[in-house]
Enzyme design. Structure first.
Site, short mmCIF file in Angstrom:
data_model
loop_
_atom_site.label_atom_id
_atom_site.label_comp_id
_atom_site.label_asym_id
_atom_site.label_seq_id
_atom_site.Cartn_x
_atom_site.Cartn_y
_atom_site.Cartn_z
CE LYS A 246 -3.83 -2.02 2.65
NZ LYS A 246 -4.90 -1.95 1.63
NE ARG A 320 -10.63 -10.09 -3.09
CZ ARG A 320 -10.85 -9.13 -3.98
NH1 ARG A 320 -11.10 -9.44 -5.23
NH2 ARG A 320 -10.83 -7.86 -3.61
N1 BES Z 1 -8.40 -4.23 3.88
C1 BES Z 1 -8.41 -3.74 2.56
C2 BES Z 1 -9.67 -2.95 2.25
C3 BES Z 1 -9.84 -1.62 2.94
C4 BES Z 1 -9.61 -0.46 2.27
C5 BES Z 1 -10.28 -1.57 4.26
C6 BES Z 1 -9.79 0.75 2.90
C7 BES Z 1 -10.45 -0.35 4.89
C8 BES Z 1 -10.22 0.80 4.22
C9 BES Z 1 -8.32 -4.89 1.55
O1 BES Z 1 -7.55 -5.97 1.95
C10 BES Z 1 -7.69 -4.33 0.32
O2 BES Z 1 -6.56 -3.97 0.39
N2 BES Z 1 -8.46 -4.27 -0.74
C11 BES Z 1 -8.02 -3.76 -1.98
C12 BES Z 1 -8.41 -4.75 -3.04
C13 BES Z 1 -7.83 -4.49 -4.37
C14 BES Z 1 -6.37 -4.78 -4.38
C15 BES Z 1 -8.54 -5.37 -5.36
C16 BES Z 1 -8.70 -2.42 -2.24
O3 BES Z 1 -9.88 -2.31 -1.98
O4 BES Z 1 -8.03 -1.50 -2.67
ZN ZN Z 2 -5.48 -5.77 1.43
#
Ligand code: BES
Ligand code: ZN
Ligand code: ZN
Length: 472
Positions: A246, A320
């Site tokens: 991230k 997931r």
């Molecule tokens: N835990 C995150 C989702 C999330 C985003 C939670 C913002 C709380 C606040 C999840 O594991 C994630 O990183 N999702 C990605 C998925 C993408 C790579 C398809 C996302 O939503 O950006």
């Molecule tokens: Zn994630």
């Protein structure tokens, strides 16, 4: 401690006050009794009193809860730890189902997030003054247990990541269930390997702190044939994104990626404390998503617990993967008949609905109806998201049965449908609480900055519904 009383020895307290009542009190222009207006005074009996305005319209349940929370927050800010709450002005709004949420408001309004400074706050001692305490005693208890369940979920999410590794989270859950009729089993990494839970193992293998899985079995209804509902909650104690790292400004809050798992535990806690006659199984896959020489990588193909092959396209789409194994395990080993999964799963749901509405996907109308009824009681806000065959196709892989990433649209749908694959046609309901589990600015008075405890009350009410619907 919150208790009911018909009289009190405390000399500090809270009273609720409509606009009309404010006029009668003659506080003039200073206090008009507007909704959530606060006024402190010395009563005619020489008691220190806080007046909380109720306005003049009929209050919704959430407003009743907020008024109670406002009172508790006010006392906490004044550092008053022993006080009474007079229900006289608010009595007409305290219908049976509002009662426990009024108490919950009192409980949560005074919530203090974990602090590592030397200042210590005290637990409040609150006497709720009522005319006939017997009538509402069970509602008082329910409100306290729900408040404790929500508080537990908040604590877990707010707790610093370095102090809450996967093992610590599992232990905290086990600790919370002590003395209750909940069987807690923690599957350690070795056991996960024996079971070939490769979704969870692949993500969890990225950290020096190994993955585990908490299984919570609550059997409040011994007569029922089925194992009932399966609640599966995402328990990522730290989500850096892994090799698909991230960006720095998205790292705040990565410690709160176990809010779904915490909600499952919080709701089962409240059900068990309240001796609800339902059967529920909680499954919480727990791990970190980090970077190590052993980390899984984009391009990997893994074989999940249920033998589905998955192409890894993005290591940040880890939720997931662990939920899929959790769902498959719940069906296969715990024999649950319906699946409800809950997770801080996608940024896309935050773009859609912001911080006050969670996303729901569901493939079974009876289950959805039960959920919708539950939200009427819990007052949590969710919106249903549709899905069709074209969305299923978005997660088909060329080299495996599924891939863990869809196109850069429909992100909440494709994440949900990935999990649905593992529910194998059993009634499935999916809650994406990525927006609602955490608030920078509280929206309602019973919230505080940081963790909200999202999902606890809705899951609780939903499981409770199973009793009246005789589906258990
Ligand atoms: N835990 C995150 C989702 C999330 C985003 C939670 C913002 C709380 C606040 C999840 O594991 C994630 O990183 N999702 C990605 C998925 C993408 C790579 C398809 C996302 O939503 O950006
Ligand atoms: Zn994630
Ligand atoms: Zn995540």
């Amino acid at each position: 401690m919150i208790q009911l009383a018909t009289r009190t020895d405390f000399h500090t307290g809270v009273r609720f006050c409509t606009k009309e009542r404010a006029l009668e009190l003659g506080t003039g222009d200073i206090f008009k009794g507007k909704y959530l207006e606060i006024f402190s005074r010395v009563s005619s009996l020489g008691e220190q009193e806080i007046l909380i305005g109720l306005g003049k319209k009929k209050l919704t349940k959430r407003e009743v809860m907020e008024a109670a929370a406002c009172a508790a927050a006010c006392m906490r800010d004044y550092k008053i730890w022993k006080y009474y709450v007079d229900t006289e002005g608010i009595e007409s709004f305290l219908t049976e189902s509002n009662w426990s949420y009024f108490v919950q408001g009192l409980y949560l309004g005074g919530y203090v997030e974990p602090s590592f400074t030397k200042d210590k706050t005290q637990p409040a001692e609150i006497s709720i003054l009522v005319s006939d305490s017997n009538l509402v005693e069970d509602k008082l208890r329910e409100g306290i247990y729900l408040g404790e369940g929500v508080e537990f979920a908040r604590e877990m999410v707010n707790y610093p990541g370095n102090l809450l590794r996967p093992q610590d989270f599992a232990q905290a859950i086990a600790e919370q269930m002590k003395g209750l009729a909940v069987e807690v089993e923690i599957l350690e990494e070795d056991q996960l390997k024996e079971l070939a839970m490769n979704g969870l193992l692949s993500v969890g293998g990225s950290s020096a702190f190994p993955p585990c899985m908490a299984v919570l079995r609550y059997r409040g209804n011994q007569d029922a044939a089925g194992e009932g509902i399966g609640l599966v909650g995402k328990g990522v104690t730290c989500d850096t994104g892994g090799y698909c790292l991230k960006p720095a400004n998205s790292m705040e809050g990565i410690r709160g990626d176990m809010a779904g798992g915490a909600a499952v535990a919080g709701s089962i806690y409240a059900l068990a404390k309240n001796h609800e006659a339902v059967n529920v199984t909680g499954v919480i896959p727990i791990c970190e998503n980090r970077i190590s020489p052993d980390s899984y990588l984009p391009g990997d193909v893994i074989t999940m617990y249920d033998k589905t092959t998955v192409e890894i396209c993005n290591t940040d789409a880890e939720g997931r993967l662990i939920l899929a194994d959790g769902v498959a395990y719940a069906l296969d080993r715990e024999h649950v008949t319906q699946i409800v999964d809950i997770a801080t799963l996608t940024g896309a749901v935050v773009n859609l609905f912001g911080f006050s509405i969670g996303g729901v996907l569901c493939d079974n109308e009876a289950l959805y109806e039960c959920f919708a009824e539950a939200t009427k009681i819990s007052t949590e806000q969710y919106a249903r998201i549709p899905f069709y065959q074209e969305h299923e196709e978005m997660i088909e892989s060329r080299v495996a049965e599924l891939k863990n990433l869809g196109p850069n649209y429909c992100g909440t749908i494709t994440a949900g449908l990935f999990i649905r694959h593992f529910a194998k046609g059993k009634p499935w309901l999916h809650l994406d609480i990525a927006g609602t589990a955490w608030v920078e600015e509280p929206l309602w008075r019973f919230q505080s900055k940081g963790a909200t405890g999202a999902g606890v009350t809705t899951l609780y009410e939903m499981c409770k519904q199973q009793k009246t619907r005789g589906e258990n």
